[in-house]
Design a protein around this motif. Structure first.
Motif, short mmCIF file in Angstrom:
data_model
loop_
_atom_site.label_atom_id
_atom_site.label_comp_id
_atom_site.label_asym_id
_atom_site.label_seq_id
_atom_site.Cartn_x
_atom_site.Cartn_y
_atom_site.Cartn_z
N THR B 178 0.64 -1.02 0.00
CA THR B 178 -0.17 -0.44 -0.10
C THR B 178 0.87 1.90 -0.21
O THR B 178 0.77 2.05 -1.00
N GLY B 179 2.00 1.28 1.07
CA GLY B 179 2.65 2.55 0.94
C GLY B 179 3.08 2.58 -0.07
O GLY B 179 3.17 3.41 -0.66
N THR B 180 4.23 1.94 -0.95
CA THR B 180 4.98 1.86 -2.17
C THR B 180 3.69 2.33 -3.16
O THR B 180 3.97 2.99 -4.13
N PHE B 181 2.55 2.33 -3.47
CA PHE B 181 1.93 2.58 -4.01
C PHE B 181 0.66 3.53 -4.53
O PHE B 181 0.98 4.85 -4.29
N LEU B 182 1.15 3.95 -2.70
CA LEU B 182 0.95 5.39 -2.44
C LEU B 182 2.04 6.18 -2.79
O LEU B 182 1.32 7.57 -3.72
N PHE B 183 2.69 6.03 -2.68
CA PHE B 183 4.10 7.06 -3.12
C PHE B 183 3.59 6.64 -4.57
O PHE B 183 3.67 7.91 -6.02
N LEU B 184 3.86 5.44 -5.24
CA LEU B 184 4.20 5.36 -7.14
C LEU B 184 2.91 6.25 -7.43
O LEU B 184 2.69 7.21 -8.62
N THR B 185 1.29 6.04 -6.97
CA THR B 185 0.19 6.92 -6.91
C THR B 185 1.01 8.55 -7.24
O THR B 185 0.74 9.30 -8.00
N LEU B 268 -2.75 12.69 -1.38
CA LEU B 268 -2.08 11.70 -0.73
C LEU B 268 -0.68 12.43 0.52
O LEU B 268 -0.54 11.64 1.03
N ILE B 269 -0.74 13.53 -0.19
CA ILE B 269 -0.13 14.59 0.78
C ILE B 269 -0.78 14.62 2.65
O ILE B 269 0.06 14.37 3.29
N TYR B 270 -2.29 14.93 2.45
CA TYR B 270 -2.88 14.49 3.25
C TYR B 270 -2.91 13.12 4.46
O TYR B 270 -2.23 13.23 5.17
N ASP B 275 -0.91 10.13 8.21
CA ASP B 275 -0.75 8.52 8.47
C ASP B 275 -1.94 7.97 8.62
O ASP B 275 -2.05 7.28 9.52
N VAL B 276 -3.07 8.29 7.97
CA VAL B 276 -4.67 7.51 8.41
C VAL B 276 -4.93 7.32 6.61
O VAL B 276 -4.77 8.46 5.99
N VAL B 277 -4.63 6.16 6.42
CA VAL B 277 -4.79 5.72 5.82
C VAL B 277 -6.59 4.62 5.60
O VAL B 277 -6.67 3.54 6.36
N ASN B 278 -7.22 5.24 4.49
CA ASN B 278 -8.99 4.30 4.92
C ASN B 278 -9.52 3.87 3.50
O ASN B 278 -9.16 4.86 2.84
N LEU B 279 -10.28 3.14 3.41
CA LEU B 279 -10.42 2.70 1.77
C LEU B 279 -11.00 3.39 1.23
O LEU B 279 -10.99 4.25 0.31
N PRO B 280 -12.34 4.22 2.16
CA PRO B 280 -12.89 5.32 1.11
C PRO B 280 -12.07 6.61 0.16
O PRO B 280 -12.25 7.80 -0.19
N LEU B 281 -10.97 7.11 1.69
CA LEU B 281 -10.16 7.37 1.27
C LEU B 281 -9.25 7.43 -0.14
O LEU B 281 -8.99 8.41 -1.07
N LEU B 282 -9.25 5.78 -0.57
CA LEU B 282 -8.45 5.46 -1.58
C LEU B 282 -8.88 5.42 -2.94
O LEU B 282 -8.55 5.75 -3.54
#
Lengths: 254, 337
Positions: B178-185, B268-270, B275-282
């Protein structure tokens, strides 16, 4: 390789739309038709045309000139519409250089019209295929027609004889000579398409009035009496006006 | 140019499909070199089936802009010269090999065959995207499109759609990517933004042809269109000049930037900051990129000015101009007399 094309004289084209109308007429009934009409009796009547006539004005008032530009497919020697066609429906014939569309293969993707810098291809909403000028290929090879009629419909109908048809690669042809002698030019020469259709540029026209008067004032001319009568009337009126002008001028003088 | 809705639909579905598969198989591909653990079989199958459905839906959707849909198969004939033909071949082959890859994966027949088809599908996916982009980029009569920037940001948008979609899958299956792909996005959205800005800025500097060049007249002679052959619009004017779209463009370009780049970057910056990751956000990030891409594609078509418009007096005479230090589209002067 032969390259059939049209040569259009911009000096004599009067923008009467006869070529466009006869083109529509012929190609609606002949082998490459019909050229569909949409809402023909409505307010927004439109349809497919192979040939459209544009009118432009150049120069600044009062020294302006208006000229008419009939524009149909230019049958480019390096036609950009041919390689982009995904099905091969658009093709250029080797024997005469005419660019045609095979309606049975055309999928109506419109990419050929995107690839044409001249806007000479139109999508037929009724038949769902791209259509374009065929140089009346069904006329020019029709041996049942008299030889002088084996020409595109637009050429035959032009009342000003502004259109010529022939092989522009053949030095003996009329069109070849016209292009050479009168500096025929093409549209968008920088686009790398090498169009086959040429236009003959506008030339300055001078009328020799002395010649005209000699011709019109011959005693056997049926208009002779009419011309003489007008000439006589106008000179009489001029003679009557002259003293009045003198009075007016004298009154105005300080 | 008039935007065909079916082609925008194809972009969104094919973009997500190919982008998703590129990342899904890339993680599998790394295992060949002993890097990473690969993906669970279920994830590969779910991701692959989504890709397959999307490319199928895209192909069906794209056929709606064709006059004769049943003849679409004939589009494979001119592979040597036509980018549309290449796109049809590569997209079809991509869908077909993807199906085989998924079958091989499901039955676990042979890792060698699996990877062979995986690599082929991966390459075909990229070639399909490249061919689609080249249809526009190779058109030298629409100067706005005729640049390498078109191809690069087209592919970057595929990667944006793919990486943001894969982030959702990764989070849903609790994968360590997840972290890697957040960075890639983040990376692809940022690069996409850069290339979109380059695309827009380039439009200010294009040397545009004039009606004088079209009519082969001397450059110093003024010329006006006084009659364009018919009193109503025809195919050439409606297809190559979308008047209503041109009026809406100043509103839609900022919207495209906002949804495609600004909102995803902000979210993404948020995520990085809080450091809050949840499904609705993605999901929101993906949907924002999806909606933005649809608007961006619409703008891309409307921004295109075909040179044939010159004959109708519908070509921007002065185009764009930089003023007051920020980008501002100069009012396009249209002369119809």
């Amino acid at each position: 390789m032969p390259q059939y094309a049209l040569v259009i004289d911009l000096n004599t084209c009067v923008g009467c739309h006869a070529c466009a109308t006869n083109c529509k007429e012929w190609n609606t009934q002949a082998a490459f038709g019909p050229l569909s009409d949409y809402d023909p009796y409505g307010r927004e009547a439109s349809g497919v045309w192979y040939n459209r006539i544009f009118t432009y004005e150049t120069g600044e008032f009062p020294e302006t000139q208006v000229f008419h530009l009939p524009k149909s497919c230019l049958h480019c020697q390096d036609a950009p519409c041919v390689p982009v066609c995904p099905t091969g429906a658009s093709y250029k014939r080797e024997q005469d250089g005419i660019v045609l569309v095979n309606y049975d293969d055309c999928i109506g993707c419109k990419l050929c019209s995107w690839a044409c810098p001249y806007g000479c291809r139109e999508f037929d909403e009724a038949d769902k295929v791209m259509k374009k000028c065929t140089l009346c290929i069904d006329r020019i090879y029709d041996e049942t027609l008299p030889p002088e009629h084996r020409q595109p419909a637009c050429v035959l109908t032009c009342p000003a004889r502004a259109r010529f048809f022939g092989d522009i690669e053949d030095p003996n042809s009329e069109v070849y000579k016209l292009i050479k002698e009168r500096n025929g030019f093409v549209l968008f020469p920088d686009m790398g398409t090498n169009p086959a259709n040429h236009y003959l540029p506008r030339q300055e026209t001078r009328i020799n009035l002395e010649e005209f008067e000699k011709h019109i004032l011959k005693p056997d001319n049926p208009l002779f009496l009419e011309v003489m009568r007008r000439h006589h009337t106008s000179s009489k009126a001029q003679a009557q006006e002259t003293p009045q002008e003198e009075v007016t001028h004298s009154e105005e003088l300080p | 140019m008039h935007p065909p809705i079916s082609l925008i639909f194809f972009f969104l579905t094919a973009g997500t499909s190919i982008g998703l598969f590129i990342f899904t198989y890339f993680i599998e591909f790394l295992t060949l070199f002993g890097k990473g653990q690969g993906l669970p079989k279920e994830v590969v199958l779910v991701s692959g089936v989504i890709s397959l459905i999307l490319i199928g839906a895209g192909a069906i959707g794209a056929s709606f802009h064709l006059g004769h849909k049943l003849r679409a198969w004939k589009a494979i004939k001119r592979f040597n010269t036509s980018w549309l033909s290449r796109e049809a071949v590569f997209s079809g082959a991509y869908g077909f090999t993807l199906l085989i890859y998924l079958v091989l994966k499901y039955f676990e027949v042979s890792p060698f065959l699996e990877h062979t088809f995986g690599i082929i599908t991966w390459i075909l996916g990229i070639l399909s995207g490249f061919s689609t982009a080249m249809i526009y980029a190779s058109n030298k009569f629409v100067l706005e499109w005729n640049t390498g920037i078109t191809v690069i940001y087209y592919l970057l948008m595929y990667l944006m759609l793919g990486s943001s979609a894969f982030t959702i899958i990764s989070y849903f299956y609790n994968l360590p990517y997840t972290g890697t792909f957040l960075f890639l996005t983040f990376l692809f959205v940022l690069l996409g933004l850069g290339f979109r800005i380059a695309f827009n800025v380039r439009q200010f500097y294009i040397k545009r042809p004039t009606l004088n060049e079209a009519l082969n007249l001397p450059h110093n002679r003024s010329i006006r269109v006084i009659d364009k052959s018919s009193t109503t619009d025809n195919y050439c004017t409606t297809e190559f000049y979308y008047a209503k779209g041109k009026q809406m463009l100043p509103t839609f370009i900022p919207l495209a930037y906002l949804f495609t780049f600004v909102i995803p970057l902000f979210l993404l910056i948020y995520i990085y900051v809080t450091d809050v990751v949840n499904l609705p956000l993605l999901v929101l990030i993906y949907l924002s990129i999806l909606a933005g891409s649809a608007i961006e594609r619409w703008c891309f078509f409307v921004e295109g000015n075909h040179v044939q418009n010159l004959f109708y007096g519908l070509y921007p005479e002065e185009g764009y101009k930089l003023r007051k230090g920020y980008m501002e589209r100069k009012e396009t002067r249209i002369s119809i007399y």
